[in-house]
Design an enzyme around this catalytic site. Structure first.
Site, mmCIF file in Angstrom:
data_model
loop_
_atom_site.group_PDB
_atom_site.id
_atom_site.type_symbol
_atom_site.label_atom_id
_atom_site.label_comp_id
_atom_site.label_asym_id
_atom_site.label_seq_id
_atom_site.Cartn_x
_atom_site.Cartn_y
_atom_site.Cartn_z
ATOM 1 N N CYS A 102 -1.093 12.531 27.833
ATOM 2 C CA CYS A 102 -0.973 12.368 29.286
ATOM 3 C C CYS A 102 0.488 12.189 29.699
ATOM 4 N N CYS A 132 -0.920 14.957 32.066
ATOM 5 C CA CYS A 132 -0.996 14.535 33.474
ATOM 6 C C CYS A 132 0.365 14.356 34.135
ATOM 7 N N LYS A 171 2.719 17.485 34.327
ATOM 8 C CA LYS A 171 1.938 18.453 35.121
ATOM 9 C C LYS A 171 1.955 18.093 36.606
ATOM 10 N N TYR A 191 -9.111 23.777 33.562
ATOM 11 C CA TYR A 191 -8.121 22.837 34.100
ATOM 12 C C TYR A 191 -6.678 23.264 33.766
ATOM 13 N N GLU A 247 -4.128 24.890 36.476
ATOM 14 C CA GLU A 247 -3.069 23.994 36.966
ATOM 15 C C GLU A 247 -1.686 24.557 36.634
ATOM 16 N N HIS A 276 -8.640 8.831 61.557
ATOM 17 C CA HIS A 276 -8.226 10.048 62.258
ATOM 18 C C HIS A 276 -6.710 10.055 62.473
ATOM 19 N N GLU A 288 -11.587 12.249 56.575
ATOM 20 C CA GLU A 288 -12.621 11.981 57.581
ATOM 21 C C GLU A 288 -13.640 13.117 57.658
HETATM 22 P P1 FAD Z 1 -3.804 11.190 23.412
HETATM 23 O O1 FAD Z 1 -3.211 10.762 24.691
HETATM 24 O O2 FAD Z 1 -3.757 12.625 23.080
HETATM 25 O O3 FAD Z 1 -3.068 10.343 22.271
HETATM 26 C C1 FAD Z 1 -3.294 10.546 20.917
HETATM 27 C C2 FAD Z 1 -2.050 10.163 20.139
HETATM 28 O O4 FAD Z 1 -2.371 10.047 18.750
HETATM 29 C C3 FAD Z 1 -0.957 11.210 20.234
HETATM 30 O O5 FAD Z 1 0.297 10.607 20.476
HETATM 31 C C4 FAD Z 1 -0.976 11.869 18.863
HETATM 32 O O6 FAD Z 1 0.268 12.432 18.516
HETATM 33 C C5 FAD Z 1 -1.356 10.682 17.999
HETATM 34 N N1 FAD Z 1 -1.905 11.042 16.693
HETATM 35 C C6 FAD Z 1 -2.751 12.055 16.396
HETATM 36 N N2 FAD Z 1 -3.068 12.035 15.095
HETATM 37 C C7 FAD Z 1 -2.402 10.972 14.561
HETATM 38 C C8 FAD Z 1 -2.336 10.427 13.263
HETATM 39 N N3 FAD Z 1 -3.022 10.957 12.243
HETATM 40 N N4 FAD Z 1 -1.558 9.346 13.065
HETATM 41 C C9 FAD Z 1 -0.845 8.791 14.073
HETATM 42 N N5 FAD Z 1 -0.885 9.268 15.325
HETATM 43 C C10 FAD Z 1 -1.665 10.347 15.576
HETATM 44 N N6 FAD Z 1 -6.213 13.722 32.335
HETATM 45 C C11 FAD Z 1 -6.291 13.140 33.550
HETATM 46 O O7 FAD Z 1 -7.002 12.143 33.692
HETATM 47 N N7 FAD Z 1 -5.595 13.629 34.615
HETATM 48 C C12 FAD Z 1 -4.779 14.698 34.519
HETATM 49 O O8 FAD Z 1 -4.167 15.108 35.498
HETATM 50 C C13 FAD Z 1 -4.671 15.335 33.258
HETATM 51 N N8 FAD Z 1 -3.859 16.391 33.099
HETATM 52 C C14 FAD Z 1 -3.747 16.970 31.873
HETATM 53 C C15 FAD Z 1 -2.916 18.084 31.753
HETATM 54 C C16 FAD Z 1 -2.787 18.702 30.533
HETATM 55 C C17 FAD Z 1 -1.880 19.892 30.401
HETATM 56 C C18 FAD Z 1 -3.511 18.207 29.410
HETATM 57 C C19 FAD Z 1 -3.380 18.878 28.073
HETATM 58 C C20 FAD Z 1 -4.339 17.113 29.527
HETATM 59 C C21 FAD Z 1 -4.469 16.485 30.758
HETATM 60 N N9 FAD Z 1 -5.307 15.391 30.935
HETATM 61 C C22 FAD Z 1 -5.417 14.800 32.161
HETATM 62 C C23 FAD Z 1 -6.087 14.830 29.813
HETATM 63 C C24 FAD Z 1 -5.417 13.563 29.233
HETATM 64 O O9 FAD Z 1 -4.073 13.839 28.911
HETATM 65 C C25 FAD Z 1 -6.164 13.124 27.980
HETATM 66 O O10 FAD Z 1 -7.538 12.979 28.300
HETATM 67 C C26 FAD Z 1 -5.655 11.807 27.442
HETATM 68 O O11 FAD Z 1 -4.294 11.862 27.124
HETATM 69 C C27 FAD Z 1 -6.454 11.419 26.189
HETATM 70 O O12 FAD Z 1 -5.975 10.207 25.670
HETATM 71 P P2 FAD Z 1 -6.256 9.818 24.145
HETATM 72 O O13 FAD Z 1 -5.817 8.400 24.009
HETATM 73 O O14 FAD Z 1 -7.638 10.156 23.779
HETATM 74 O O15 FAD Z 1 -5.322 10.771 23.284
HETATM 75 P P1 NDP Z 2 -11.343 23.891 28.390
HETATM 76 O O1 NDP Z 2 -12.039 23.774 27.102
HETATM 77 O O2 NDP Z 2 -11.841 23.125 29.555
HETATM 78 O O3 NDP Z 2 -11.274 25.428 28.834
HETATM 79 C C1 NDP Z 2 -10.884 26.444 27.970
HETATM 80 C C2 NDP Z 2 -10.680 27.730 28.757
HETATM 81 O O4 NDP Z 2 -10.203 28.741 27.895
HETATM 82 C C3 NDP Z 2 -11.957 28.267 29.375
HETATM 83 O O5 NDP Z 2 -11.644 28.896 30.588
HETATM 84 C C4 NDP Z 2 -12.406 29.288 28.323
HETATM 85 O O6 NDP Z 2 -13.214 30.327 28.862
HETATM 86 C C5 NDP Z 2 -11.090 29.854 27.880
HETATM 87 N N1 NDP Z 2 -11.095 30.417 26.538
HETATM 88 C C6 NDP Z 2 -11.483 29.814 25.394
HETATM 89 N N2 NDP Z 2 -11.284 30.637 24.350
HETATM 90 C C7 NDP Z 2 -10.764 31.787 24.842
HETATM 91 C C8 NDP Z 2 -10.345 33.016 24.261
HETATM 92 N N3 NDP Z 2 -10.425 33.215 22.948
HETATM 93 N N4 NDP Z 2 -9.876 33.993 25.066
HETATM 94 C C9 NDP Z 2 -9.800 33.794 26.394
HETATM 95 N N5 NDP Z 2 -10.171 32.644 27.013
HETATM 96 C C10 NDP Z 2 -10.650 31.660 26.239
HETATM 97 O O7 NDP Z 2 -9.851 23.504 28.047
HETATM 98 P P2 NDP Z 2 -8.584 23.024 28.835
HETATM 99 O O8 NDP Z 2 -7.541 23.086 27.801
HETATM 100 O O9 NDP Z 2 -8.357 23.738 30.100
HETATM 101 O O10 NDP Z 2 -8.867 21.499 29.203
HETATM 102 C C11 NDP Z 2 -9.196 20.541 28.212
HETATM 103 C C12 NDP Z 2 -9.531 19.244 28.854
HETATM 104 O O11 NDP Z 2 -8.342 18.571 29.275
HETATM 105 C C13 NDP Z 2 -10.371 19.370 30.111
HETATM 106 O O12 NDP Z 2 -11.738 19.385 29.803
HETATM 107 C C14 NDP Z 2 -9.984 18.147 30.909
HETATM 108 O O13 NDP Z 2 -10.887 17.095 30.691
HETATM 109 C C15 NDP Z 2 -8.608 17.779 30.404
HETATM 110 N N6 NDP Z 2 -7.648 18.058 31.489
HETATM 111 C C16 NDP Z 2 -7.732 17.331 32.639
HETATM 112 C C17 NDP Z 2 -6.928 17.623 33.724
HETATM 113 C C18 NDP Z 2 -7.064 16.845 34.996
HETATM 114 O O14 NDP Z 2 -7.667 15.803 34.987
HETATM 115 N N7 NDP Z 2 -6.515 17.321 36.103
HETATM 116 C C19 NDP Z 2 -5.954 18.704 33.655
HETATM 117 C C20 NDP Z 2 -5.935 19.406 32.404
HETATM 118 C C21 NDP Z 2 -6.770 19.085 31.367
HETATM 119 P P3 NDP Z 2 -14.828 30.258 28.902
HETATM 120 O O15 NDP Z 2 -15.189 29.454 30.107
HETATM 121 O O16 NDP Z 2 -15.212 31.673 28.984
HETATM 122 O O17 NDP Z 2 -15.277 29.590 27.631
#
Ligand code: FAD
Ligand code: NDP
Length: 521
Positions: A85, A90, A93, A227, A231, A496, A501
């Site tokens: 995140c 997050c 992004k 997502y 985004e 408003h 609203e």
């Molecule tokens: P993480 O935050 O992924 O933390 C896991 C940590 O463990 C990492 O630092 C990793 O390097 C470490 N780790 C892994 N393996 C090991 C190991 N063997 N030993 C030591 N350390 C290790 N969520 C939202 O709510 N709002 C958003 O707007 C949003 N935007 C997102 C945008 C993107 C592009 C992405 C990819 C995700 C987004 N998410 C968003 C999802 C959110 O980031 C994740 O749900 C959240 O970070 C999960 O937290 P976590 O604690 O499970 O894991």
């Molecule tokens: P998702 O698993 O939600 O989506 C994967 C996407 O990739 C789908 O559109 C899927 O299509 C497509 N896809 C998968 N394989 C292929 C392929 N081989 N060729 C072409 N297209 C493919 O993953 P995201 O990485 O987008 O998000 C992961 C999670 O991270 C989300 O579920 C969300 O919880 C979290 N997140 C939250 C955000 C927020 O809160 N604003 C922002 C970003 C991430 P198909 O539908 O056809 O399977």
């Protein structure tokens, strides 16, 4: 213990030897040597869930350690403490989304009397540097918070040795052994590369890289339609880049599909190109450095090609479980997803080992759910609480150029669960006041509330597409979580003039067939 001492010696003084912890009050640990282990709680993963859990346990007076290690992306991108995140999710992004929104406001500005010479160029370097500096300040902030709460932090990659012991390997290869009465796995996930596509790994990047690029990605192909894909495509388009989204099936699988179509319709009308029903088959680098992508168009059966500066894979994420040696501890994972299987207490197949956040099977992949699950777990373990994490009615927002916020069931899910005849959907197409003066198109500004039809018509789901959808949805999520009915929402006085609203003014049902366009105040 001998192995532990040997491991610590190997660290050459980087980690100081401490007497084993006395874990007062911890009872019934599965194996012997209770009270002889280093920590009451060891958290593997310093991301959203892990840090929240560790800090809460430390607040409750327990001896806690966090191990966190970032494996660089295949492109070599690396970052600091805080997890997905903070570093590659997050936070960067949302800031880049804000950069894109500002572009729109700059275009609106002359209509409000500002004399701004148009077009205004955007400088990727400046934006990226500012965002990266903020992220680095958060990395530092997390370290300080751990230190202040006396949580021991180890920058090592962890893998299980046995049910109570974890081996950590530092960047230079030095090892440490850590033991704890309770272990929480919070290792999150990483972006998936489509391994079967030639050139995908070699030439493509993922969300692990995009926020850390020093130079603009230029003309970009985003593969995926959920997502992350939408985004990223949204803010890249918003800062003026040429962006194409390759979608193999539907946008935002799992979300309300009427709303999802409006999201992509809005993006398309603001310059993002969509290749629908297409999947890439090859990426290769041309002599001029550009990437040539070949794809199959499943609608026409033909092959297509295009050239791009960047190919961004946003095709889902894989849990970070492979290097944990879970089998050594006996922790079960799903054979299909490799995610960790837990019960409602977040307990794995091994009673004193827990898992939270993205690494867990069937959980929403969202920061606030990981954080809350981590806190509640610590309170149950060390604070005498029995409160479980409730994953029902979790609100979320997709930060596309026109934001989409929702909580509860989609219309499709509501109909599937309750039957069409028992579901009433109230809806409105509205125009944000701010759109009027600059003459912005509001065709996709839409809100719908999905309710049961029987009075008092409990709200099953709320879907809001418009500016600041996250802020709007957060407020209504409370009411819906508390079981609000349509009648109660209609008794709520609006503020408003706002977009929120529009929710408390929803009078037109889909069933009525009346025009849901809001006219007047
Ligand atoms: P993480 O935050 O992924 O933390 C896991 C940590 O463990 C990492 O630092 C990793 O390097 C470490 N780790 C892994 N393996 C090991 C190991 N063997 N030993 C030591 N350390 C290790 N969520 C939202 O709510 N709002 C958003 O707007 C949003 N935007 C997102 C945008 C993107 C592009 C992405 C990819 C995700 C987004 N998410 C968003 C999802 C959110 O980031 C994740 O749900 C959240 O970070 C999960 O937290 P976590 O604690 O499970 O894991
Ligand atoms: P998702 O698993 O939600 O989506 C994967 C996407 O990739 C789908 O559109 C899927 O299509 C497509 N896809 C998968 N394989 C292929 C392929 N081989 N060729 C072409 N297209 C493919 O993953 P995201 O990485 O987008 O998000 C992961 C999670 O991270 C989300 O579920 C969300 O919880 C979290 N997140 C939250 C955000 C927020 O809160 N604003 C922002 C970003 C991430 P198909 O539908 O056809 O399977």
């Amino acid at each position: 213990m001998a192995a532990m001492a040997a491991g610590l010696r190997g660290l050459g003084g980087r980690f100081r030897w401490r007497m084993p912890a006395v874990a007062g009050g911890v009872r019934g640990a599965a194996q012997g040597a209770v009270g002889q282990r280093d920590y009451d709680l060891l958290v593997i993963g310093g991301g959203s869930g892990g840090l929240a859990c560790a800090k809460e346990a430390a607040q409750l007076g327990r001896k806690v350690a966090v191990v966190d290690y970032v494996e660089p992306s295949p492109r070599g991108t690396r970052w600091g403490l805080g997890g997905t995140c903070v570093n590659v999710g997050c936070i960067p992004k949302k800031l880049m989304h804000q950069a894109a929104l500002l572009g729109g406001l700059i275009r609106d500005a002359p209509h409000y009397g500002w004399e701004v010479a148009q077009p205004v160029p955007h400088d990727w370097r400046k934006m990226a540097e500012a965002v990266q500096n903020h992220v680095k300040s958060l990395n530092w902030g997390h370290r300080v918070q751990l230190h202040d709460r006396k949580v021991k932090y180890f920058n090592v990659k962890a893998g299980f040795v046995d049910k109570h012991t974890v081996r950590g390997v530092a960047k230079g290869g030095k090892e440490i052994l850590l033991s704890a009465d309770h272990i929480v796995i919070a290792t999150g996930g990483r972006p998936r590369y489509p391994a079967h596509i030639e050139g995908a790994l070699e030439y493509g990047i993922t969300s692990d890289d995009i926020f850390w690029l020093k130079e603009s990605p230029g003309k970009t192909l985003v593969v995926g339609a959920s997502y992350v894909a939408l985004e990223c495509a949204g803010f890249l388009t918003g800062i003026g880049l040429d962006v194409t989204v390759m979608m193999r099936s539907i946008p935002l699988r799992g979300f309300d599909q009427q709303m999802s179509s409006l999201v992509t319709e809005h993006m398309a009308s603001h310059g993002t190109r969509f290749l629908r029903g297409c999947t890439p088959s090859q990426v290769r680098r041309l002599l001029d450095g550009q990437l040539q992508v070949t794809w199959e168009d499943h609608t026409t059966g033909k092959e297509g090609t295009g050239t791009f500066n960047t190919v961004l894979w946003a095709v889902g994420r894989v849990p970070d479980t492979r290097s944990l040696n879970l089998e050594k501890a006996g922790v079960d994972t799903s054979p299909n997803t490799q995610k960790i299987l837990v019960d409602s207490r977040e307990a794995t197949s091994v009673p004193h080992i827990y898992a939270i956040g993205d690494v867990v099977e069937g959980r929403p992949e969202l920061t606030p759910t990981a954080v809350m699950a981590g806190r509640l777990l610590a309170q149950r373990l060390f604070g005498g609480s029995s409160d479980l994490m409730d994953y029902d009615k979790v609100p979320t927002t997709v930060f596309t150029p026109l934001e989409y916020g929702c909580v509860g069931l989609s219309e499709e899910e509501a109909v599937a669960r309750h039957g069409q005849e028992h579901v009433e959907v109230y809806h409105a197409h509205y125009k944000p006041l701010e759109f009027t003066v600059p003459g912005r198109d509001a065709s996709q500004c839409y809100v719908k509330m999905v309710c049961l039809r029987e009075p008092p018509q409990p709200v099953l789901g709320l879907h809001f597409l418009g500016p600041n959808a996250g802020e709007v949805t957060q407020g209504f999520a409370l009411g819906i979580k508390c079981g609000a009915s349509y009648v109660q929402v209609m008794q709520t006085v609006g503020i408003h003039p706002t977009c929120s609203e529009e929710v408390v003014k929803l009078r037109i049902s889909k069933r009525s067939g009346l025009d849901p366009t809001v006219t007047g105040c």
